[in-house]
Scaffold this motif. Structure first.
Motif, PDB file in Angstrom:
ATOM      1  N   ALA A 152       0.840  -1.212   0.000  1.00 43.55           N
ATOM      2  CA  ALA A 152       0.000   0.000   0.000  1.00 43.55           C
ATOM      3  C   ALA A 152       0.869   1.254   0.000  1.00 43.55           C
ATOM      4  CB  ALA A 152      -0.925  -0.016   1.217  1.00 43.55           C
ATOM      5  N   ALA A 153       1.945   1.238   0.754  1.00 39.67           N
ATOM      6  CA  ALA A 153       2.845   2.395   0.807  1.00 39.67           C
ATOM      7  C   ALA A 153       3.516   2.598  -0.548  1.00 39.67           C
ATOM      8  CB  ALA A 153       3.889   2.197   1.902  1.00 39.67           C
ATOM      9  N   ALA A 154       3.964   1.493  -1.149  1.00 40.65           N
ATOM     10  CA  ALA A 154       4.648   1.579  -2.449  1.00 40.65           C
ATOM     11  C   ALA A 154       3.702   2.137  -3.511  1.00 40.65           C
ATOM     12  CB  ALA A 154       5.174   0.196  -2.852  1.00 40.65           C
ATOM     13  N   GLU A 155       2.461   1.652  -3.468  1.00 35.50           N
ATOM     14  CA  GLU A 155       1.471   2.144  -4.433  1.00 35.50           C
ATOM     15  C   GLU A 155       1.238   3.639  -4.257  1.00 35.50           C
ATOM     16  OE1 GLU A 155      -2.381   0.300  -4.721  1.00 35.50           O
ATOM     17  OE2 GLU A 155      -1.483  -1.601  -5.335  1.00 35.50           O
ATOM     18  N   GLN A 156       1.129   4.041  -2.996  1.00 30.25           N
ATOM     19  CA  GLN A 156       0.871   5.451  -2.702  1.00 30.25           C
ATOM     20  C   GLN A 156       2.002   6.348  -3.217  1.00 30.25           C
ATOM     21  OE1 GLN A 156      -0.779   6.089   1.212  1.00 30.25           O
ATOM     22  NE2 GLN A 156       0.144   8.107   1.347  1.00 30.25           N
ATOM     23  N   TRP A 157       3.246   5.821  -3.063  1.00 26.03           N
ATOM     24  CA  TRP A 157       4.401   6.605  -3.518  1.00 26.03           C
ATOM     25  C   TRP A 157       4.683   6.403  -5.009  1.00 26.03           C
ATOM     26  CZ3 TRP A 157       7.468   4.465   1.230  1.00 26.03           C
ATOM     27  CH2 TRP A 157       7.244   5.297   2.344  1.00 26.03           C
ATOM     28  N   GLY A 158       4.072   5.376  -5.604  1.00 27.67           N
ATOM     29  CA  GLY A 158       4.348   5.028  -6.999  1.00 27.67           C
ATOM     30  C   GLY A 158       5.758   4.487  -7.184  1.00 27.67           C
ATOM     31  N   VAL A 159       6.199   3.697  -6.238  1.00 22.83           N
ATOM     32  CA  VAL A 159       7.557   3.117  -6.319  1.00 22.83           C
ATOM     33  C   VAL A 159       7.450   1.589  -6.251  1.00 22.83           C
ATOM     34  CG1 VAL A 159       8.576   5.137  -5.217  1.00 22.83           C
ATOM     35  CG2 VAL A 159       7.943   3.151  -3.799  1.00 22.83           C
ATOM     36  N   GLU A 160       8.577   0.928  -6.480  1.00 22.57           N
ATOM     37  CA  GLU A 160       8.619  -0.529  -6.362  1.00 22.57           C
ATOM     38  C   GLU A 160       8.566  -0.928  -4.898  1.00 22.57           C
ATOM     39  OE1 GLU A 160       8.752  -3.021  -8.672  1.00 22.57           O
ATOM     40  OE2 GLU A 160       8.272  -1.404 -10.095  1.00 22.57           O
ATOM     41  N   MET A 161       7.772  -1.944  -4.644  1.00 19.13           N
ATOM     42  CA  MET A 161       7.678  -2.421  -3.264  1.00 19.13           C
ATOM     43  C   MET A 161       9.028  -2.934  -2.752  1.00 19.13           C
ATOM     44  SD  MET A 161       4.985  -5.227  -1.960  1.00 19.13           S
ATOM     45  CE  MET A 161       5.350  -6.095  -0.476  1.00 19.13           C
ATOM     46  N   ALA A 162       9.809  -3.486  -3.683  1.00 21.49           N
ATOM     47  CA  ALA A 162      11.112  -4.047  -3.291  1.00 21.49           C
ATOM     48  C   ALA A 162      12.065  -2.962  -2.778  1.00 21.49           C
ATOM     49  CB  ALA A 162      11.739  -4.767  -4.473  1.00 21.49           C
TER      50      ALA A 162
END
Lengths: 740, 155
Positions: A152-162
């Motif tokens: 959810a955080a990665a999506e919010q920032w538009g970055v890779e979860m990794a």
């Protein structure tokens, strides 16, 4: 154990998307884990709790995170003092990587569990199973929630979860250094699908599991705020006091309610099932007083001639009988070994009925209407309580629910037996729409237990001319718990639980290698209801085995430690705990003047435990237990300081049983009625306890019960060392400990 | 009418004379921190203070009391959970199930009032409460620790 890769079922997601319902919130509110609860305004607090919960969707079934970063971990097992609430929360939090200082807990209800396809799995809390039975899926619950929060955080920032990592509830996007806390992404995470697979940490990377963190449930136990079920008050609630026929198998015949119906506060006098009568009044004291004054007659039934002596006789017959005998463990040819032995040692032991005597007497509260039945109770098995409630209510399970409340002690009394739940529902059903709290008196609790089963044990051991053990026959005669409680768990008519501590393999396997061995059980079931009891059969079986091994060592002229060590070569974990206590206690070195030592070791609930006791017996025969060194290897140690607490506490429960625990039977009823004649150890009798927690890894063992098994035999063997007298009948109360 | 001074408040109650104090606390005043377990004054779960002395509320008829007797229950052991015993209990994680602990704490508090630095023998003689979970060793440690906290507080 390395990292585990676990498949995640889609089901876990699909059935968890619904928001927590009001019924659930009610249960949470009453669980008392989270709020400072007062009994004064339950309705408004209930509403507040419901509203609060409804605003916060769960990340998954195990984890709810509020905007202020409070982490609510859901616990399916019951907290009754054993610390499982904290241990299970540690396991979820380990994988969740949340801020431990912001963790609280709550109980889901068994009704919600059924409605959600058993998402929380097993609610049963017994057999030292809380942690070892759920370690994998609760860690998975935490790991899946972590994954979703990171996503959810990665999506919010538009970055890779990794590129994101998390520690202490703070998610960091490593390349940019941006951070966000769990509380800010929990709502978004709740909308995501869980990953298809999840990896659990390698145990060597655990940071919270294995740490001696404080319990989560202490604060309210220090100021009277903790609500136990016996303390519960609901709006317009009435109170009930109950008396069931004191003779086992007896029925209620008549009662004359006209004699008490005018007493202050009395609302109703009701028959409960076919064997009990209850008075319902405004206050419990009024109900009890009226019940005491109520004329009652009983149909005492077929057991009025049953007494301790007749039960003894029944068990004696079983010691040599060939009838109704089941084999638990057999190696080689024991008859031949005993025939050919240079020396045969024989002894018969006896272990009595015992009451659980939880500090909080049995109780439950119910509210029944024709469409719904709700029960608030202390229970070791919420699901069993739910089924008992539905049964007694005459309603489908889907129209019932149970709200669990912390238990004032369980010890096995509140799991398989839901007698008090059935009773309260039967009473509430006669007062539709009015909540009724049923509270047993201590006297009722003593008279209607599900007692530690009674057994006798005849041991015959053969030694060769070098003092080696060549054959051992253990004949147990006595009660089967499963025959009375759960016949479905029996194996071809045998109750394998009877053989705890003497089985060929498994959680309760024998700790010794004996070339010719026969362990068998003549099932003899007197009409006194038996039940699971903290430790249960391992308690007396360890006394039988460990006392008799000492007898054999003595007969062989060998040191009890070296005699055991020789028989334990193929049992390295058991040997390790035995050696640990011997070393720390100073076995082989002189003790203080007048102080003598005794050893015991066994495997119980998959853990390996040993104890060395130091005692003295004065010239008047008075026993003093000075010190006990105890070692436990539970495989993995989730919270070492709570393990220590369980080990210390096990000595109180086990030694109380050894010193005082006996329910005798007269005319088909229990003779003891309260703590004045069913004693329990006090602080002045408590020895110093030194606990060695030595987890060897690779397996999961229990900790709430195992140590009870080694408590009594270590003391008994030390008494023998001190006096030369072997005690074979229990409890010790009333026994002259000096050689006669 | 019976007047009872509980935790500093005087309550006027229209109740029977023979009700034990325990049930007045629990059912009339809603102070459920004081527990019922044996009802015969044996186990100590219902221990409260009357004029600073530890007593077993389950066997004290309210008729023996009046407003000159200051009754203190676990709810008023401290205002903020900062009584030295509560601090010690928290530090050592003393309670297990917790049901006996109100009585245990009230017994210990009365002991510390009487003997600020009790010996093990003093503890043995004065703490006679039953705990079935088996917290005795931590109770003992907790009393010694609370005595230390008390002393540090005073100096």
């Amino acid at each position: 154990m390395k990292k585990e890769i676990i498949n995640v079922s889609r089901r876990d997601f699909l059935i968890t998307t619904g928001k927590a319902g009001a019924g659930m919130s009610l249960g949470f509110y009453l669980s008392g884990c989270r709020e400072n609860i007062s009994n004064e305004a339950p309705t408004s607090l209930m509403a507040a709790a419901t509203e609060k919960l409804a605003q916060v969707p769960e990340v998954n079934a195990w984890v709810v995170i509020q905007p202020d970063d409070t982490v609510i971990i859901r616990i399916a097992r019951s907290e009754m003092g054993q610390g499982t609430l904290t241990g299970l929360a540690q396991m979820v939090a380990e994988e969740l990587e949340c801020d431990w200082s912001k963790v609280t807990t709550e109980y889901p209800t068994p009704g919600q569990n059924i409605a959600r396809d058993n998402v929380w799995r097993d609610f049963a809390t017994g057999g030292s199973f809380g942690i070892r039975g759920s370690h994998q899926y609760v860690r998975k619950g935490g790991a899946v929630a972590r994954h979703m929060l990171l996503e959810a955080a990665a999506e919010q920032w538009g970055v890779e979860m990794a590129e994101c990592k998390v520690a202490n509830s703070v998610i960091t996007h490593v390349p940019s250094g941006r951070t966000i806390t769990y509380g800010n992404v929990a709502a978004a995470a709740a909308e995501l699908f869980p990953p298809e697979q999840i990896e659990l940490k390698d145990p060597k990377d655990w940071q919270l599991i294995g740490k001696p963190v404080h319990r989560l449930d202490t604060d309210d136990k220090l100021n009277g705020k903790q609500i136990f079920a016996a303390d519960l008050t609901l709006p317009d609630m009435l109170n009930a006091s109950i008396k069931a026929c004191p003779v086992f198998g007896g029925k209620l015949k008549t009662f004359d309610e006209t004699k008490v119906s005018n007493m202050p506060g009395v609302r109703k006098v009701v028959a409960v099932h076919d064997d009990a009568v209850a008075v319902v009044a405004d206050t419990w004291w009024q109900a009890k007083k009226a019940l005491d004054a109520l004329p009652i007659t009983w149909s005492k039934g077929p057991n009025t001639n049953v007494n301790s002596a007749s039960i003894d006789k029944m068990l004696d017959e079983g010691l040599t009988s060939k009838e109704n005998v089941f084999v638990g463990n057999q190696i080689g040819d024991v008859s031949k070994a005993l025939e050919g032995a240079a020396k045969v040692v024989e002894a018969t032991y006896r272990y009595p009925f015992q009451n659980h005597a939880t500090m909080e007497p049995m109780n439950a509260t119910a509210l029944w209407t024709k469409d719904k039945c709700e029960v608030w109770c202390p229970t070791q098995n919420g699901t069993a309580s739910l089924h008992a409630a539905a049964d007694a209510a005459g309603l489908p399970v889907s129209q019932c629910d149970v709200y669990k409340i912390h238990l004032g002690g369980g010890f096995g009394r509140r799991g398989a037996f839901q007698d008090y739940v059935k009773q309260v529902v039967a009473i509430a059903k006669q007062l539709p729409g009015i909540p009724v709290k049923l509270l047993w008196t201590r006297e009722e609790d003593m008279a209607h237990g599900h007692y530690h089963p009674i057994t006798k044990c005849k041991m015959r051991g053969g030694l060769d001319d070098k003092g080696n053990l060549t054959g051992l026959h253990v004949r147990i005669s006595g009660q089967s718990i499963l025959a009375a409680v759960n016949p479905g768990w029996m194996t071809n008519g045998a109750d394998m639980f009877t053989f705890q501590g003497m089985l060929p393999k498994g959680d309760h396997s024998i700790s010794y290698t004996v070339p010719n061995l026969l362990v068998d059980h003549a099932m003899r079931n007197p009409p006194v209801p038996p039940g699971f009891w903290r430790g249960v059969n391992i308690n007396q079986n360890a006394i039988y085995m460990e006392s008799f091994i000492d007898e054999l060592a003595h007969a062989a002229g060998k040191d009890p430690l070296t005699f055991r060590q020789k028989l334990m070569v193929k049992h390295p974990e058991g040997l390790a705990v035995l050696n640990a206590v011997a070393e720390q206690a100073g076995w082989g070195k002189p003790a203080e003047k007048g102080v003598y030592r005794g050893l015991s070791v066994c495997k119980a609930f998959a853990s390996h435990i040993a104890a060395c006791a130091e005692v003295s017996v004065n010239e008047k025969g008075k026993l003093k237990i000075h010190r006990i060194v105890a070692a436990t290897d539970p495989g993995y140690a989730v919270n070492p300081q709570q393990i220590e607490a369980q080990v210390e506490g096990s000595f109180v429960y086990g030694l109380s049983a050894l010193l005082y625990g006996e329910c005798t039977i007269k005319d088909g009823a229990v003779e003891q009625s309260n703590f004045h004649d069913y004693g329990s150890m006090r602080i002045n009798e408590m020895p110093k306890v030194e606990v060695i927690v030595m987890p060897s890894g690779g397996f999961w063992g229990g900790v709430g019960e195992p140590t009870i098994a080694v408590a009594a035999p270590a003391v008994l063997n030390a008494i023998f060392a001190a006096t030369g007298k072997r005690i074979r009948h229990f409890p010790l109360q009333g026994t002259n400990l000096l050689a006669s | 009418m019976i007047k009872l001074n509980v935790n500093g408040t005087v309550h006027t109650l229209d109740i029977d004379n023979d009700i034990p104090l325990l049930w007045v606390l629990r059912e009339q005043l809603g102070l459920t921190g004081t527990k019922y377990s044996c009802g015969i004054g044996n186990c100590g779960s219902c221990t409260v203070h009357i004029n600073g002395e530890a007593v077993r509320a389950c066997v004290i008829p309210v008729s023996s009391l009046d407003s000159s007797k200051q009754i203190v229950t676990i709810e008023a052991l401290s205002e903020d959970n900062r009584h030295p015993l509560q601090q010690a209990w928290k530090k050592l994680d003393v309670p297990q199930c917790g049901y006996c602990q109100s009585g245990m704490l009230m017994s210990a508090a009365a002991l510390l009032n009487k003997i600020p630095r009790p010996s093990d023998e003093d503890i043995d003689a004065n703490i006679t409460n039953i705990c079935r979970c088996g917290t005795f060793n931590r109770v003992r440690q907790g009393i010694h620790l609370a005595a230390d906290i008390n002393k540090r507080g005073r100096t």
